[in-house]
Write a protein that holds these residues in place. Structure first.
Motif, PDB file in Angstrom:
ATOM      1  N   VAL B 111      59.790  37.501  37.418  1.00 24.31           N
ATOM      2  CA  VAL B 111      59.175  38.434  38.377  1.00 24.31           C
ATOM      3  C   VAL B 111      57.985  39.208  37.805  1.00 24.31           C
ATOM      4  CG1 VAL B 111      60.880  40.249  37.866  1.00 24.31           C
ATOM      5  CG2 VAL B 111      59.667  40.280  40.058  1.00 24.31           C
ATOM      6  N   THR B 112      57.945  39.394  36.497  1.00 25.80           N
ATOM      7  CA  THR B 112      56.833  40.173  35.915  1.00 25.80           C
ATOM      8  C   THR B 112      55.758  39.285  35.278  1.00 25.80           C
ATOM      9  OG1 THR B 112      58.114  40.362  33.870  1.00 25.80           O
ATOM     10  CG2 THR B 112      58.274  42.191  35.438  1.00 25.80           C
ATOM     11  N   GLU B 113      55.869  37.954  35.454  1.00 22.50           N
ATOM     12  CA  GLU B 113      54.988  37.036  34.731  1.00 22.50           C
ATOM     13  C   GLU B 113      54.136  36.165  35.650  1.00 22.50           C
ATOM     14  OE1 GLU B 113      55.191  37.035  31.211  1.00 22.50           O
ATOM     15  OE2 GLU B 113      56.520  38.747  31.562  1.00 22.50           O
ATOM     16  N   ALA B 114      53.781  36.679  36.803  1.00 23.34           N
ATOM     17  CA  ALA B 114      53.054  35.858  37.782  1.00 23.34           C
ATOM     18  C   ALA B 114      51.763  35.273  37.208  1.00 23.34           C
ATOM     19  CB  ALA B 114      52.740  36.687  39.024  1.00 23.34           C
ATOM     20  N   ASP B 115      51.168  35.972  36.242  1.00 23.18           N
ATOM     21  CA  ASP B 115      49.870  35.496  35.719  1.00 23.18           C
ATOM     22  C   ASP B 115      49.943  34.104  35.094  1.00 23.18           C
ATOM     23  OD1 ASP B 115      51.429  36.758  33.799  1.00 23.18           O
ATOM     24  OD2 ASP B 115      49.714  37.301  32.546  1.00 23.18           O
ATOM     25  N   VAL B 116      51.126  33.705  34.604  1.00 21.86           N
ATOM     26  CA  VAL B 116      51.202  32.358  34.023  1.00 21.86           C
ATOM     27  C   VAL B 116      51.216  31.266  35.100  1.00 21.86           C
ATOM     28  CG1 VAL B 116      52.427  33.220  31.976  1.00 21.86           C
ATOM     29  CG2 VAL B 116      53.742  32.171  33.828  1.00 21.86           C
ATOM     30  N   SER B 117      51.253  31.657  36.370  1.00 18.78           N
ATOM     31  CA  SER B 117      51.296  30.650  37.436  1.00 18.78           C
ATOM     32  C   SER B 117      49.911  30.246  37.931  1.00 18.78           C
ATOM     33  CB  SER B 117      52.108  31.175  38.628  1.00 18.78           C
ATOM     34  OG  SER B 117      51.417  32.230  39.282  1.00 18.78           O
ATOM     35  N   GLN B 118      48.892  30.974  37.477  1.00 19.47           N
ATOM     36  CA  GLN B 118      47.548  30.778  38.031  1.00 19.47           C
ATOM     37  C   GLN B 118      47.064  29.325  37.963  1.00 19.47           C
ATOM     38  OE1 GLN B 118      44.533  33.370  36.378  1.00 19.47           O
ATOM     39  NE2 GLN B 118      43.080  32.841  38.000  1.00 19.47           N
ATOM     40  N   GLN B 119      47.118  28.777  36.742  1.00 21.83           N
ATOM     41  CA  GLN B 119      46.610  27.421  36.551  1.00 21.83           C
ATOM     42  C   GLN B 119      47.333  26.402  37.454  1.00 21.83           C
ATOM     43  OE1 GLN B 119      47.509  25.883  32.633  1.00 21.83           O
ATOM     44  NE2 GLN B 119      47.008  23.798  33.315  1.00 21.83           N
ATOM     45  N   HIS B 120      48.682  26.485  37.488  1.00 22.23           N
ATOM     46  CA  HIS B 120      49.453  25.487  38.222  1.00 22.23           C
ATOM     47  C   HIS B 120      49.294  25.643  39.731  1.00 22.23           C
ATOM     48  CE1 HIS B 120      51.158  25.749  34.196  1.00 22.23           C
ATOM     49  NE2 HIS B 120      51.445  24.468  34.333  1.00 22.23           N
ATOM     50  N   ILE B 121      49.179  26.876  40.184  1.00 24.03           N
ATOM     51  CA  ILE B 121      48.949  27.081  41.626  1.00 24.03           C
ATOM     52  C   ILE B 121      47.596  26.472  42.007  1.00 24.03           C
ATOM     53  CG2 ILE B 121      48.451  28.832  43.396  1.00 24.03           C
ATOM     54  CD1 ILE B 121      50.677  30.573  42.207  1.00 24.03           C
ATOM     55  N   LYS B 122      46.599  26.692  41.173  1.00 27.16           N
ATOM     56  CA  LYS B 122      45.259  26.155  41.471  1.00 27.16           C
ATOM     57  C   LYS B 122      45.250  24.624  41.441  1.00 27.16           C
ATOM     58  CE  LYS B 122      42.602  30.242  40.082  1.00 27.16           C
ATOM     59  NZ  LYS B 122      42.069  30.646  41.405  1.00 27.16           N
ATOM     60  N   VAL B 123      45.938  24.059  40.447  1.00 28.69           N
ATOM     61  CA  VAL B 123      46.023  22.592  40.363  1.00 28.69           C
ATOM     62  C   VAL B 123      46.700  22.036  41.614  1.00 28.69           C
ATOM     63  CG1 VAL B 123      47.162  20.681  39.147  1.00 28.69           C
ATOM     64  CG2 VAL B 123      45.966  22.458  37.838  1.00 28.69           C
ATOM     65  N   ALA B 124      47.833  22.662  41.996  1.00 33.87           N
ATOM     66  CA  ALA B 124      48.578  22.184  43.172  1.00 33.87           C
ATOM     67  C   ALA B 124      47.703  22.270  44.424  1.00 33.87           C
ATOM     68  CB  ALA B 124      49.855  23.005  43.353  1.00 33.87           C
ATOM     69  N   VAL B 138      64.186  38.863  40.804  1.00 37.16           N
ATOM     70  CA  VAL B 138      63.471  39.994  41.425  1.00 37.16           C
ATOM     71  C   VAL B 138      64.214  41.324  41.309  1.00 37.16           C
ATOM     72  CG1 VAL B 138      62.129  38.615  43.058  1.00 37.16           C
ATOM     73  CG2 VAL B 138      64.417  39.432  43.701  1.00 37.16           C
ATOM     74  N   HIS B 139      65.536  41.273  41.085  1.00 33.68           N
ATOM     75  CA  HIS B 139      66.267  42.544  40.988  1.00 33.68           C
ATOM     76  C   HIS B 139      65.867  43.329  39.738  1.00 33.68           C
ATOM     77  CE1 HIS B 139      68.634  40.200  38.139  1.00 33.68           C
ATOM     78  NE2 HIS B 139      69.114  41.342  37.674  1.00 33.68           N
ATOM     79  N   MET B 140      65.191  42.664  38.782  1.00 31.84           N
ATOM     80  CA  MET B 140      64.884  43.327  37.511  1.00 31.84           C
ATOM     81  C   MET B 140      63.613  44.175  37.542  1.00 31.84           C
ATOM     82  SD  MET B 140      66.079  40.504  34.720  1.00 31.84           S
ATOM     83  CE  MET B 140      65.923  41.668  33.365  1.00 31.84           C
ATOM     84  N   ALA B 141      62.820  44.050  38.598  1.00 26.98           N
ATOM     85  CA  ALA B 141      61.569  44.809  38.636  1.00 26.98           C
ATOM     86  C   ALA B 141      61.579  45.805  39.788  1.00 26.98           C
ATOM     87  CB  ALA B 141      60.393  43.852  38.799  1.00 26.98           C
ATOM     88  N   PRO B 142      60.952  46.968  39.602  1.00 30.91           N
ATOM     89  CA  PRO B 142      60.793  47.887  40.727  1.00 30.91           C
ATOM     90  C   PRO B 142      59.997  47.197  41.847  1.00 30.91           C
ATOM     91  CG  PRO B 142      60.103  48.914  38.660  1.00 30.91           C
ATOM     92  CD  PRO B 142      60.325  47.462  38.370  1.00 30.91           C
ATOM     93  N   VAL B 143      60.216  47.627  43.074  1.00 31.65           N
ATOM     94  CA  VAL B 143      59.611  46.949  44.220  1.00 31.65           C
ATOM     95  C   VAL B 143      58.088  46.910  44.107  1.00 31.65           C
ATOM     96  CG1 VAL B 143      59.378  46.968  46.737  1.00 31.65           C
ATOM     97  CG2 VAL B 143      61.568  47.531  45.688  1.00 31.65           C
ATOM     98  N   GLU B 144      57.471  47.988  43.609  1.00 27.43           N
ATOM     99  CA  GLU B 144      56.001  48.005  43.530  1.00 27.43           C
ATOM    100  C   GLU B 144      55.477  46.949  42.545  1.00 27.43           C
ATOM    101  OE1 GLU B 144      58.067  50.546  43.245  1.00 27.43           O
ATOM    102  OE2 GLU B 144      57.639  51.838  41.526  1.00 27.43           O
ATOM    103  N   ASN B 145      56.229  46.696  41.479  1.00 23.36           N
ATOM    104  CA  ASN B 145      55.826  45.629  40.553  1.00 23.36           C
ATOM    105  C   ASN B 145      55.949  44.254  41.195  1.00 23.36           C
ATOM    106  OD1 ASN B 145      55.914  47.848  38.893  1.00 23.36           O
ATOM    107  ND2 ASN B 145      56.784  46.744  37.156  1.00 23.36           N
TER     108      ASN B 145
END
Lengths: 333, 333
Positions: B111-124, B138-145
């Motif tokens: 939930v806190t590591e979305a930045d590592v998805s950038q390359q693969h989302i763009k490729v897809a 998702v339960h591990m992060a505050p809602v705003e995060n």
């Protein structure tokens, strides 16, 4: 913090999971563990209530009286409850149960038949028992009828009125609507009894609590008729996690479910397409066998029969409708 | 009438239930039945995503590529999806999956590591795949995060962002809060993936839908990691009963669960005190074995270790914390 009172029905509704074959020793072992886990109320009797042991409902291994007597002798924290369906059990059965140690009487009727509970509620009250009016198959009646019937039970002296989703047919919104209406129109405490046909037993129990219910039923590993009940161990965990107060000890409840009960009943429930269809259609589990027989005879889909039976709001005793529905369907094809 | 789109993950998350040992024939049989039942999306790959087959995560019987190729050849109505965890699977894996017929890419991160998805989302996206950003635990992060991370995935081009309750730790209110915040702050569609640790998979899925989610995950008989997922057959029944629109055919889905899948995997999930504790504590299932070993070594209650790990919000890779927690507890005693 709102306090929730739990009734574990492993030794009553859950006896359907073992075809009413608990031995005295098994019942005592289970009750002791539940008592040690500080579950508020332990319900015990044949799955269909006092005097349910019969050719029609299945004979139980041990008599209700022996079960009540032996179990009441070993529990220290919990109160012992019995279920009685007027018509199956009598006031005399209730008096014996009281004598042997039952402190809570749960008097159960179909949602539209509260008037048949009057005598038994009064008898239970006169013996000093905590008395529950237990309205079953609540999905079958409009909310205003449910409220009217619940008020009757209140007028007879019930300390608590239960809203019982006997075929696990309600969705959370339907639970909230009913409990809210009961809270608005009654002064006594409100209870909820779930079944897990649509895998909503815990979700619906939470919805009931949010809407004002303070008594909730449950059973170890979900033991019970059809798809079974709300799991005691899950309910305790969810209550603690939600911040509701409960007397139950979580770890002892988990041990009771896993180390005590599962050793006696390895597989208490087995959800499948049939139990799911009962919840979907809103039909009581006793119709299942007859429905499948009729479907085979008339070459129609048993699931469509169940849905049609649900629409017609058939109740126990109207098993003839199954043939009628199956025949009509076969003619339409 | 709101329309809900279902992703059945029996052949991906559900492969945990068979230790990733589906044969090609079994996968084809299951996928054909799901396709015939008109389940919108069928997810297939190793339980830990493309290239998950390894010493660490367990070797699968058939390769992802063979599974994708054979299954995509037989399905007509459903779209085929693959899961990829950047760090386990690579863009090259995604390209091969696309070549063999995958039309949907689900790119999963903590939930806190979305930045590592950038390359693969763009490729897809560049290959014309429908692309899902899949935020786990998702339960591990505050809602705003959670919202901030979901917005990152949206900015990379994700068509849908999923809120994934990986350890089945959320209660319906927590689900509603998260989905409502995502709906308010994102323009793309929102999805929800439940786990059944607290027996709330269906209740939470309904709560997510009420709050605005239009994509929901499920699996046959609840197959999946830990306590498993929301049951496909129950979800379809509950959607139809609630009046939501779904392409799925109820009776065909029931037959797929009961007559097709159960014959291949007789017992897909086995909820017990351990899976329940994972949900209660909010800890990922991969910690379980190490926790029980540490509990034995240091003579402490494994359940208390799990609760403490949940409080410390440990994540995969931090298994050393288990020993630390167990040691500290033993010192305190």
């Amino acid at each position: 913090m709102k306090k929730i009172w739990l009734t574990d029905t492993t030794l009553r509704d859950g006896s359907h999971s073992v075809s009413h074959q608990y031995s005295i020793d098994q019942a005592v072992t289970i009750a002791k563990a539940l008592d040690d886990a500080e579950i508020d109320i332990i319900e015990i009797s044949h799955g269909d209530g006092l005097a349910g042991s019969s050719l029609q409902y299945g004979f139980s291994k041990a008599t209700d009286n022996d079960l009540i007597k032996e179990v009441s002798g070993v529990i220290k924290n919990s109160k012992l409850a019995v279920l009685i369906l007027p018509g199956i059990g009598t006031s005399a059965d209730l008096e014996i149960a009281r004598k042997y140690g039952a402190e809570v009487a749960r008097v159960a009727t179909h949602v539209t038949e509260a008037d048949v509970s009057q005598q038994h509620i009064k008898v239970a009250k006169s013996m000093g028992m905590k008395t529950v009016g237990f309205l079953m198959m609540v999905h079958m009646a409009p909310v205003e009828n449910l409220v009217e019937q619940a008020k009757l039970m209140e007028s007879y002296g019930a300390d608590i009125v239960y809203c019982t989703d006997s075929s696990g047919a309600l969705l959370p919104d339907g639970v909230k609507e009913r409990i809210t209406a009961l809270k608005e129109n009654l002064s006594v405490d409100i209870g909820f009894h779930a079944h897990d046909n649509l895998n909503l037993a815990i979700g619906n129990s939470l919805a009931a609590i949010e809407a004002g219910a303070t008594y909730v039923d449950c059973s170890l590993n979900g033991a019970g008729a059809g798809a079974g009940n709300a799991r005691t161990e899950s309910l305790v965990a969810v209550l603690k996690k939600s911040g509701y107060e409960t007397n139950a000890d979580l770890y002892k409840t988990l041990d009771t479910a896993e180390k005590v009960f599962r050793k006696i009943v390895p597989e208490a429930t087995r959800p499948n397409d049939l139990t799911l269809m009962l919840g979907y259609a809103g039909v009581y589990s006793s119709f299942l066998l007859h429905t499948y027989k009729a479907a085979e005879k008339f070459h129609v889909d048993p699931r469509e029969i169940l849905v049609e039976l649900g629409k017609r709001k058939v109740v126990g005793g109207q098993e003839d409708s199954i043939i009628e529905v199956a025949y009509e369907m076969s003619q339409k094809k």
